[in-house]
Design a protein around this motif. Sequence first.
Motif, PDB file in Angstrom:
ATOM      1  N   LEU A 162       0.828  -1.206   0.000  1.00  0.00           N
ATOM      2  CA  LEU A 162       0.000   0.000   0.000  1.00  0.00           C
ATOM      3  C   LEU A 162       0.865   1.260   0.000  1.00  0.00           C
ATOM      4  O   LEU A 162       0.565   2.234  -0.714  1.00  0.00           O
ATOM      5  CB  LEU A 162      -0.911  -0.009   1.225  1.00  0.00           C
ATOM      6  CG  LEU A 162      -1.803   1.221   1.441  1.00  0.00           C
ATOM      7  CD1 LEU A 162      -2.743   1.412   0.252  1.00  0.00           C
ATOM      8  CD2 LEU A 162      -2.600   1.093   2.728  1.00  0.00           C
ATOM      9  N   MET A 163       1.948   1.250   0.778  1.00  0.00           N
ATOM     10  CA  MET A 163       2.836   2.411   0.822  1.00  0.00           C
ATOM     11  C   MET A 163       3.472   2.671  -0.538  1.00  0.00           C
ATOM     12  O   MET A 163       3.662   3.828  -0.939  1.00  0.00           O
ATOM     13  CB  MET A 163       3.912   2.198   1.879  1.00  0.00           C
ATOM     14  CG  MET A 163       3.424   2.345   3.306  1.00  0.00           C
ATOM     15  SD  MET A 163       2.886   4.019   3.714  1.00  0.00           S
ATOM     16  CE  MET A 163       4.467   4.871   3.679  1.00  0.00           C
ATOM     17  N   SER A 164       3.796   1.601  -1.259  1.00  0.00           N
ATOM     18  CA  SER A 164       4.389   1.768  -2.590  1.00  0.00           C
ATOM     19  C   SER A 164       3.396   2.449  -3.536  1.00  0.00           C
ATOM     20  O   SER A 164       3.764   3.367  -4.283  1.00  0.00           O
ATOM     21  CB  SER A 164       4.798   0.402  -3.158  1.00  0.00           C
ATOM     22  OG  SER A 164       5.783  -0.203  -2.353  1.00  0.00           O
ATOM     23  N   TRP A 165       2.136   2.007  -3.494  1.00  0.00           N
ATOM     24  CA  TRP A 165       1.120   2.622  -4.340  1.00  0.00           C
ATOM     25  C   TRP A 165       0.894   4.084  -3.954  1.00  0.00           C
ATOM     26  O   TRP A 165       0.774   4.962  -4.823  1.00  0.00           O
ATOM     27  CB  TRP A 165      -0.195   1.842  -4.230  1.00  0.00           C
ATOM     28  CG  TRP A 165      -0.267   0.668  -5.157  1.00  0.00           C
ATOM     29  CD1 TRP A 165      -0.137  -0.651  -4.830  1.00  0.00           C
ATOM     30  CD2 TRP A 165      -0.452   0.703  -6.574  1.00  0.00           C
ATOM     31  NE1 TRP A 165      -0.239  -1.448  -5.938  1.00  0.00           N
ATOM     32  CE2 TRP A 165      -0.435  -0.644  -7.025  1.00  0.00           C
ATOM     33  CE3 TRP A 165      -0.638   1.721  -7.505  1.00  0.00           C
ATOM     34  CZ2 TRP A 165      -0.593  -0.976  -8.366  1.00  0.00           C
ATOM     35  CZ3 TRP A 165      -0.800   1.383  -8.840  1.00  0.00           C
ATOM     36  CH2 TRP A 165      -0.777   0.046  -9.258  1.00  0.00           C
ATOM     37  N   LEU A 166       0.827   4.341  -2.675  1.00  0.00           N
ATOM     38  CA  LEU A 166       0.614   5.714  -2.223  1.00  0.00           C
ATOM     39  C   LEU A 166       1.782   6.619  -2.603  1.00  0.00           C
ATOM     40  O   LEU A 166       1.589   7.782  -2.957  1.00  0.00           O
ATOM     41  CB  LEU A 166       0.409   5.746  -0.703  1.00  0.00           C
ATOM     42  CG  LEU A 166      -0.932   5.201  -0.193  1.00  0.00           C
ATOM     43  CD1 LEU A 166      -0.946   5.171   1.327  1.00  0.00           C
ATOM     44  CD2 LEU A 166      -2.095   6.042  -0.714  1.00  0.00           C
ATOM     45  N   SER A 167       2.999   6.079  -2.524  1.00  0.00           N
ATOM     46  CA  SER A 167       4.171   6.878  -2.902  1.00  0.00           C
ATOM     47  C   SER A 167       4.131   7.235  -4.381  1.00  0.00           C
ATOM     48  O   SER A 167       4.430   8.369  -4.774  1.00  0.00           O
ATOM     49  CB  SER A 167       5.456   6.102  -2.576  1.00  0.00           C
ATOM     50  OG  SER A 167       5.590   5.909  -1.193  1.00  0.00           O
ATOM     51  N   THR A 168       3.766   6.255  -5.216  1.00  0.00           N
ATOM     52  CA  THR A 168       3.662   6.513  -6.658  1.00  0.00           C
ATOM     53  C   THR A 168       2.573   7.538  -6.947  1.00  0.00           C
ATOM     54  O   THR A 168       2.770   8.495  -7.717  1.00  0.00           O
ATOM     55  CB  THR A 168       3.368   5.209  -7.409  1.00  0.00           C
ATOM     56  OG1 THR A 168       4.395   4.250  -7.126  1.00  0.00           O
ATOM     57  CG2 THR A 168       3.313   5.455  -8.904  1.00  0.00           C
ATOM     58  N   LEU A 169       1.412   7.329  -6.324  1.00  0.00           N
ATOM     59  CA  LEU A 169       0.286   8.240  -6.526  1.00  0.00           C
ATOM     60  C   LEU A 169       0.607   9.637  -5.993  1.00  0.00           C
ATOM     61  O   LEU A 169       0.341  10.653  -6.653  1.00  0.00           O
ATOM     62  CB  LEU A 169      -0.951   7.683  -5.829  1.00  0.00           C
ATOM     63  CG  LEU A 169      -2.297   8.340  -6.134  1.00  0.00           C
ATOM     64  CD1 LEU A 169      -2.631   8.181  -7.610  1.00  0.00           C
ATOM     65  CD2 LEU A 169      -3.385   7.716  -5.274  1.00  0.00           C
ATOM     66  N   GLY A 170       1.213   9.696  -4.808  1.00  0.00           N
ATOM     67  CA  GLY A 170       1.565  10.986  -4.228  1.00  0.00           C
ATOM     68  C   GLY A 170       2.590  11.731  -5.052  1.00  0.00           C
ATOM     69  O   GLY A 170       2.518  12.962  -5.194  1.00  0.00           O
ATOM     70  N   GLY A 171       3.559  10.985  -5.609  1.00  0.00           N
ATOM     71  CA  GLY A 171       4.564  11.623  -6.456  1.00  0.00           C
ATOM     72  C   GLY A 171       3.948  12.245  -7.690  1.00  0.00           C
ATOM     73  O   GLY A 171       4.330  13.353  -8.108  1.00  0.00           O
ATOM     74  N   GLY A 172       2.972  11.542  -8.287  1.00  0.00           N
ATOM     75  CA  GLY A 172       2.299  12.089  -9.470  1.00  0.00           C
ATOM     76  C   GLY A 172       1.530  13.361  -9.155  1.00  0.00           C
ATOM     77  O   GLY A 172       1.635  14.364  -9.878  1.00  0.00           O
ATOM     78  N   PHE A 173       0.768  13.341  -8.075  1.00  0.00           N
ATOM     79  CA  PHE A 173       0.006  14.528  -7.700  1.00  0.00           C
ATOM     80  C   PHE A 173       0.928  15.666  -7.272  1.00  0.00           C
ATOM     81  O   PHE A 173       0.626  16.842  -7.511  1.00  0.00           O
ATOM     82  CB  PHE A 173      -0.969  14.196  -6.574  1.00  0.00           C
ATOM     83  CG  PHE A 173      -2.270  13.642  -7.059  1.00  0.00           C
ATOM     84  CD1 PHE A 173      -3.240  14.473  -7.599  1.00  0.00           C
ATOM     85  CD2 PHE A 173      -2.527  12.281  -6.996  1.00  0.00           C
ATOM     86  CE1 PHE A 173      -4.443  13.970  -8.056  1.00  0.00           C
ATOM     87  CE2 PHE A 173      -3.730  11.758  -7.451  1.00  0.00           C
ATOM     88  CZ  PHE A 173      -4.694  12.602  -7.991  1.00  0.00           C
ATOM     89  N   SER A 174       2.044  15.314  -6.648  1.00  0.00           N
ATOM     90  CA  SER A 174       2.994  16.352  -6.231  1.00  0.00           C
ATOM     91  C   SER A 174       3.594  17.053  -7.444  1.00  0.00           C
ATOM     92  O   SER A 174       3.790  18.274  -7.439  1.00  0.00           O
ATOM     93  CB  SER A 174       4.099  15.735  -5.376  1.00  0.00           C
ATOM     94  OG  SER A 174       5.000  16.719  -4.916  1.00  0.00           O
ATOM     95  N   ALA A 175       3.888  16.271  -8.501  1.00  0.00           N
ATOM     96  CA  ALA A 175       4.421  16.874  -9.722  1.00  0.00           C
ATOM     97  C   ALA A 175       3.389  17.809 -10.362  1.00  0.00           C
ATOM     98  O   ALA A 175       3.717  18.919 -10.808  1.00  0.00           O
ATOM     99  CB  ALA A 175       4.828  15.778 -10.706  1.00  0.00           C
ATOM    100  N   LEU A 176       2.129  17.376 -10.391  1.00  0.00           N
ATOM    101  CA  LEU A 176       1.074  18.232 -10.932  1.00  0.00           C
ATOM    102  C   LEU A 176       0.791  19.425 -10.032  1.00  0.00           C
ATOM    103  O   LEU A 176       0.279  20.452 -10.476  1.00  0.00           O
ATOM    104  CB  LEU A 176      -0.212  17.423 -11.117  1.00  0.00           C
ATOM    105  CG  LEU A 176      -0.178  16.347 -12.208  1.00  0.00           C
ATOM    106  CD1 LEU A 176      -1.429  15.485 -12.158  1.00  0.00           C
ATOM    107  CD2 LEU A 176      -0.033  16.986 -13.585  1.00  0.00           C
ATOM    108  N   GLY A 177       1.141  19.262  -8.746  1.00  0.00           N
ATOM    109  CA  GLY A 177       0.909  20.347  -7.803  1.00  0.00           C
ATOM    110  C   GLY A 177       1.729  21.583  -8.072  1.00  0.00           C
ATOM    111  O   GLY A 177       1.435  22.663  -7.536  1.00  0.00           O
ATOM    112  N   GLU A 178       2.752  21.472  -8.915  1.00  0.00           N
ATOM    113  CA  GLU A 178       3.529  22.645  -9.302  1.00  0.00           C
ATOM    114  C   GLU A 178       2.688  23.626 -10.120  1.00  0.00           C
ATOM    115  O   GLU A 178       2.957  24.833 -10.142  1.00  0.00           O
ATOM    116  CB  GLU A 178       4.760  22.214 -10.115  1.00  0.00           C
ATOM    117  CG  GLU A 178       5.751  21.342  -9.358  1.00  0.00           C
ATOM    118  CD  GLU A 178       6.368  22.070  -8.184  1.00  0.00           C
ATOM    119  OE1 GLU A 178       6.585  23.300  -8.284  1.00  0.00           O
ATOM    120  OE2 GLU A 178       6.633  21.422  -7.154  1.00  0.00           O
TER     121      GLU A 178
END
Length: 214
Positions: free
Chosen positions: A97-113
């Motif tokens: 679950l942490m791996s999926w959340l890290s991937t998902l969070g990284g994507g949203f963080s990149a778009l958060g720029e």
Amino acid sequence: MTLTVCVSDYWQHRHYFNQQPANSPVRRLSLQLDAITANYLLRELLQQKVLAQKLQQNDGVELLWLALSPPERDTIDYKWGEMLRHTIWEHVEVEHLMSWLSTLGGGFSALGEQFERCAETAGKISLQQLTIGLRLGDPFLQARCKLYYSISLIQRGQLRQAKHLIRSQHRFALQFKEYDQRLMRMCLGIWLRLRFEYEERRSRRCRQSAGHSQ
């Protein structure tokens, strides 16, 4: 005076419990037991104290010597095995679950720029990861999740909150920098990003002031 117990294992190594200084010879009771029976007896002696007191008061025993021998038949602790199986399964699922959340969070963080809503979503994902880190009792994972959340704060312009959060995690990282260099590098990298945002904010304010003065 507490009863001293000595356990002599299969290799004749001696393990003492409640050892007392002996200025004179002590009265010893020696027992040859299989390891399973000796384990239950040792727990009774160390936890309940009733048997130890009776040996001292009724028989004058000062040292109980337990010599271990292999049991005739090994026993399987099914209850412990089930607990261990469930714990390992839960840990594997949480890591997945942490791996999926890290991937998902990284994507949203990149778009958060570019999009504040994405930055908010990345922050929520970091908080979910922090909840998992608290459940696992892993302070290093908790620190990394807080740093991920600080990135979301920076993207949303909440620089003061991000500053305090990064500083607190940096103090933690300094205590354990020999164990987790990645955490220290994360603190320094995000701090540079924070400084850049502060400089950008100052520049915008200066340009705005210059525009008003004209």
